[in-house]
Design a protein around this motif. Structure first.
Motif, short mmCIF file in Angstrom:
data_model
loop_
_atom_site.label_atom_id
_atom_site.label_comp_id
_atom_site.label_asym_id
_atom_site.label_seq_id
_atom_site.Cartn_x
_atom_site.Cartn_y
_atom_site.Cartn_z
N ASP A 155 -11.89 4.60 -3.68
CA ASP A 155 -12.09 5.37 -4.93
C ASP A 155 -13.47 4.61 -5.39
OD1 ASP A 155 -10.25 7.45 -4.65
OD2 ASP A 155 -8.92 6.51 -6.28
N GLN A 197 3.57 0.28 -0.24
CA GLN A 197 3.08 1.16 -1.22
C GLN A 197 2.09 0.40 -1.92
OE1 GLN A 197 3.56 4.35 -1.16
NE2 GLN A 197 5.07 3.98 0.44
N VAL A 198 2.48 -0.75 -2.39
CA VAL A 198 1.18 -1.64 -2.96
C VAL A 198 -0.06 -1.62 -2.15
CG1 VAL A 198 0.89 -3.99 -3.93
CG2 VAL A 198 3.12 -2.96 -4.43
N ALA A 236 -1.65 1.75 -2.34
CA ALA A 236 -2.36 1.86 -3.55
C ALA A 236 -3.34 1.27 -4.00
CB ALA A 236 -1.22 2.04 -4.71
N ALA A 268 -6.50 2.59 -1.69
CA ALA A 268 -6.74 3.84 -2.30
C ALA A 268 -7.71 3.54 -3.53
CB ALA A 268 -5.51 4.69 -2.95
N ALA A 269 -7.26 2.84 -4.34
CA ALA A 269 -8.19 2.30 -5.42
C ALA A 269 -9.62 1.75 -5.03
CB ALA A 269 -7.56 1.26 -6.25
#
Length: 244
Positions: A13, A2-3, A6, A9-10
């Motif tokens: 973005d 999950q890290v 995430a 994803a950052a």
């Protein structure tokens, strides 16, 4: 997991796709069993047209899932995409051996994958193994005639040609033509026969090869190959590459 997702994803973005991919690559290297990370990484490879990395990650996914003994449908899906990339996009048909051999040995490869594996064996010079697979496929057809069977005879002709048995190559081309008549196949056979009589092995076809082609071609340029493929088979084009 999950890290890593995430973090990726950052970075996406922020418009840093390369750094997102790098984060996912580090994560999958540490934990190859993470399906969620692998799927996200595959998605980014597809979006960025990173074919070599995509093929390698798919192949690793097949091996990882097989070692875990899980998700046979996903294994087959990964294997199909990987073999198509190696054969049709990257010009590295021998690479399919590592992807497909274990599936074949477990009896999980269908005709399409067996045909691709035979192509890989031929490219790697493992001609007896290629021939054995192809002859088994012909036996499975029984008396049924089809374009699919024609392509297997064409591959057998390729194997015979690689082994230096031009007579057998011509015989297999005749069988391919009888299964799915094609003016292009007939012309190919005539040219091959003419060169055989003069002991010169198809230099004109080889000279026509496109500079962009990554593998040897008995059919000349990729445009010629594409026309031959279309004439011989009208369905499942990913099954066949013309690489004599």
């Amino acid at each position: 997991t999950q890290v890593a997702l995430a973090l990726a994803a950052a970075r996406l973005d922020a418009g840093r796709t390369d750094r997102a991919i790098a984060a996912l690559e580090r994560s999958i290297a540490e934990d190859p069993s993470s399906l969620e990370v692998r799927e996200r990484l595959l998605e980014l490879y597809r979006k960025t047209d990173a074919k070599a990395q995509l093929a390698a990650t798919l192949a690793d996914g097949v091996r990882t899932l097989a070692a875990q003994g899980v998700d046979p449908e996903r294994q087959l899906a990964y294997a199909r995409e990987a073999q198509a990339l190696y054969r049709l996009e990257l010009g590295q048909p021998a690479q399919v051996i590592g992807v497909l051999e274990a599936l074949h040995q477990r009896g999980e490869a269908d005709q399409e994958l067996k045909s691709a594996l035979a192509e890989g064996y031929r490219a790697a010079g493992r001609l007896d193994e290629a021939r054995a697979i192809l002859e088994a496929i012909v036996t499975d057809f029984g008396r049924r005639r089809s374009a699919e069977r024609a392509l297997i005879h064409y591959q057998l002709a390729q194997v015979a040609h690689a082994a230096g048995d031009l007579k057998e190559a011509l015989d297999q081309l005749d069988k391919a033509s009888s299964e799915a008549p094609s003016p292009l196949l007939s012309d190919l056979r005539t040219r091959c026969s003419t060169k055989a009589r003069t002991s010169v092995l198809l230099p004109d076809w080889r000279a026509e090869r496109s500079q962009s082609a990554k593998r040897p071609s008995w059919l000349g340029t990729r445009a010629t190959a594409a026309r031959t493929i279309a004439a011989v088979r009208a369905k499942s084009p990913s099954r066949f590459t013309a690489s004599f």
